[in-house]
Design a protein around this motif. Structure first.
Motif, mmCIF file in Angstrom:
data_model
loop_
_atom_site.group_PDB
_atom_site.id
_atom_site.type_symbol
_atom_site.label_atom_id
_atom_site.label_comp_id
_atom_site.label_asym_id
_atom_site.label_seq_id
_atom_site.Cartn_x
_atom_site.Cartn_y
_atom_site.Cartn_z
ATOM 1 N N UNK A 146 0.853 -1.189 0.000
ATOM 2 C CA UNK A 146 0.000 0.000 0.000
ATOM 3 C C UNK A 146 0.890 1.241 0.000
ATOM 4 N N UNK A 147 0.621 2.137 -0.939
ATOM 5 C CA UNK A 147 1.368 3.388 -1.069
ATOM 6 C C UNK A 147 0.486 4.553 -0.637
ATOM 7 N N UNK A 148 1.012 5.404 0.243
ATOM 8 C CA UNK A 148 0.301 6.578 0.727
ATOM 9 C C UNK A 148 1.034 7.827 0.244
ATOM 10 N N UNK A 149 0.422 8.621 -0.632
ATOM 11 C CA UNK A 149 1.100 9.807 -1.166
ATOM 12 C C UNK A 149 1.317 10.901 -0.125
ATOM 13 N N UNK A 150 2.202 11.824 -0.477
ATOM 14 C CA UNK A 150 2.456 13.002 0.350
ATOM 15 C C UNK A 150 1.299 13.993 0.227
ATOM 16 N N UNK A 151 1.343 15.027 1.039
ATOM 17 C CA UNK A 151 0.335 16.084 0.997
ATOM 18 C C UNK A 151 0.246 16.675 -0.405
ATOM 19 N N UNK A 152 -0.966 16.795 -0.907
ATOM 20 C CA UNK A 152 -1.257 17.352 -2.233
ATOM 21 C C UNK A 152 -0.724 16.487 -3.378
ATOM 22 N N UNK A 153 -0.374 15.237 -3.090
ATOM 23 C CA UNK A 153 0.144 14.362 -4.139
ATOM 24 C C UNK A 153 -0.812 13.195 -4.378
ATOM 25 N N UNK A 154 -0.715 12.593 -5.566
ATOM 26 C CA UNK A 154 -1.559 11.459 -5.912
ATOM 27 C C UNK A 154 -0.706 10.308 -6.429
ATOM 28 N N UNK A 155 -1.321 9.395 -7.162
ATOM 29 C CA UNK A 155 -0.621 8.185 -7.598
ATOM 30 C C UNK A 155 0.591 8.471 -8.484
ATOM 31 N N UNK A 156 0.653 9.640 -9.092
ATOM 32 C CA UNK A 156 1.771 9.960 -9.970
ATOM 33 C C UNK A 156 3.107 9.945 -9.224
ATOM 34 N N UNK A 157 3.087 10.244 -7.926
ATOM 35 C CA UNK A 157 4.365 10.339 -7.214
ATOM 36 C C UNK A 157 5.043 8.983 -7.053
ATOM 37 N N UNK A 158 4.301 7.889 -7.193
ATOM 38 C CA UNK A 158 4.870 6.553 -7.072
ATOM 39 C C UNK A 158 4.926 5.798 -8.397
ATOM 40 N N UNK A 159 4.498 6.415 -9.465
ATOM 41 C CA UNK A 159 4.383 5.709 -10.746
ATOM 42 C C UNK A 159 5.701 5.069 -11.165
ATOM 43 N N UNK A 160 6.791 5.814 -11.145
ATOM 44 C CA UNK A 160 8.067 5.292 -11.629
ATOM 45 C C UNK A 160 8.656 4.260 -10.663
ATOM 46 N N UNK A 161 8.446 4.458 -9.366
ATOM 47 C CA UNK A 161 8.918 3.482 -8.379
ATOM 48 C C UNK A 161 8.200 2.151 -8.562
ATOM 49 N N UNK A 162 6.881 2.211 -8.739
ATOM 50 C CA UNK A 162 6.100 0.984 -8.928
ATOM 51 C C UNK A 162 6.532 0.266 -10.203
ATOM 52 N N UNK A 163 6.781 1.023 -11.263
ATOM 53 C CA UNK A 163 7.243 0.418 -12.511
ATOM 54 C C UNK A 163 8.593 -0.261 -12.316
ATOM 55 N N UNK A 164 9.483 0.369 -11.567
ATOM 56 C CA UNK A 164 10.810 -0.207 -11.343
ATOM 57 C C UNK A 164 10.743 -1.459 -10.480
ATOM 58 N N UNK A 165 9.794 -1.518 -9.548
ATOM 59 C CA UNK A 165 9.670 -2.698 -8.685
ATOM 60 C C UNK A 165 9.039 -3.876 -9.409
ATOM 61 N N UNK A 223 -5.358 17.025 -6.858
ATOM 62 C CA UNK A 223 -5.827 16.702 -5.511
ATOM 63 C C UNK A 223 -6.739 17.796 -4.980
ATOM 64 N N UNK A 224 -6.342 19.036 -5.183
ATOM 65 C CA UNK A 224 -7.176 20.166 -4.817
ATOM 66 C C UNK A 224 -6.873 20.734 -3.442
ATOM 67 N N UNK A 225 -7.168 22.020 -3.293
ATOM 68 C CA UNK A 225 -6.856 22.732 -2.062
ATOM 69 C C UNK A 225 -7.640 22.207 -0.871
ATOM 70 N N UNK A 226 -8.880 21.816 -1.070
ATOM 71 C CA UNK A 226 -9.700 21.346 0.052
ATOM 72 C C UNK A 226 -9.110 20.087 0.671
ATOM 73 N N UNK A 227 -8.697 19.141 -0.174
ATOM 74 C CA UNK A 227 -8.089 17.917 0.337
ATOM 75 C C UNK A 227 -6.749 18.223 1.002
ATOM 76 N N UNK A 228 -5.964 19.107 0.390
ATOM 77 C CA UNK A 228 -4.680 19.478 0.986
ATOM 78 C C UNK A 228 -4.852 20.146 2.334
ATOM 79 N N UNK A 229 -5.870 20.985 2.466
ATOM 80 C CA UNK A 229 -6.132 21.642 3.749
ATOM 81 C C UNK A 229 -6.497 20.613 4.817
#
Length: 231
Positions: free
Chosen positions: A8-27, A139-145
């Motif tokens: 299970x991957x949990x993104x950083x604040x204001x981030x989505x699945x894109x932040x792990x895309x290349x890591x997942x591909x490499x694994x 992600x949007x400002x509301x979710x980031x807040x």
């Protein structure tokens, strides 16, 4: 062939699945990935939501806000978390900046996103900067807040870190201004089976800036963890 490890991957604040895309591909076939988001204003609500949707047992990966959420999940259900990978993690309870960040995202989201983009990755990494901004707008400002408020109100967990006896990899960027390497070293020292690694020429979001190196570290860590007896 070994079975794929539910991860299970949990993104950083204001981030989505894109932040792990290349890591997942490499694994590749080593893992069975699931990227989960739950931007609640209370971290405990996000913990309950993630646990309701996660596999029965799983490796857990988190970055920054996602790393703090991962620690809360591991403390809530240690029997379900087979391994931890934390990046850009500052586990100290913050000062009063969280509500200010939340209010800023609600009032002037573009200015806050631009500000954050200038510190979460190295300024010279234009591709990572653009990727962060694209994710933040999706992600949007509301979710980031909501995420910022959850971070600001989280409990002090330092006295409980010794309970986390699963293997853990703590990865820090050598140029991270938000969670400097000393934060990662301190965290690794507090956990019985944690090891610390430092990525060179890397800021706060290793999976965006150094995805191949980050994935290689995690892959090697999983291989070593599989050889260790359970405790």
């Amino acid at each position: 062939m070994s079975p794929r490890l539910p991860t299970v991957f949990l993104p950083a604040l204001l981030c989505d699945e894109m932040m792990y895309r290349d890591v997942i591909a490499a694994l590749g076939e080593a893992i069975e990935p699931q990227i989960l988001m739950s931007p609640q204003a209370r971290l405990s609500d996000s913990v309950a939501d993630i646990l309701a949707r996660a596999p029965r047992t799983f490796a857990l990966v988190g970055t920054s806000y996602g790393a703090n959420l991962a620690l809360a999940i591991a403390l809530a259900a240690p029997e379900r978390v087979s391994a931890l990978w934390l990046m850009g993690c500052n586990a100290s309870v913050p000062a009063a900046g969280g509500p200010d960040l939340a209010a800023g995202l609600e009032a002037t989201p573009e200015a806050i996103i631009d500000f954050l983009a200038g510190i979460v990755v190295r300024p010279t990494d234009h591709a990572a900067t653009a990727a962060f901004k694209a994710m933040a707008h999706r992600v949007g400002a509301a979710a980031g807040a909501a995420q910022a408020r959850a971070l600001a109100s989280r409990d002090d967990i330092w006295s409980r870190l010794g309970e986390l006896r699963m293997p853990a990899l703590i990865l820090s960027g050598d140029e991270d201004p938000i969670a400097p390497p000393a934060c990662g070293q301190q965290l690794a020292q507090a956990m019985p089976r944690a090891r610390f690694e430092l990525l060179s020429q890397c800021g706060h979001l290793p999976s965006l800036e150094q995805p191949k190196q980050a994935a290689a570290s995690f892959h090697a860590f999983l291989g070593e963890a599989a050889m260790q007896p359970a405790r």
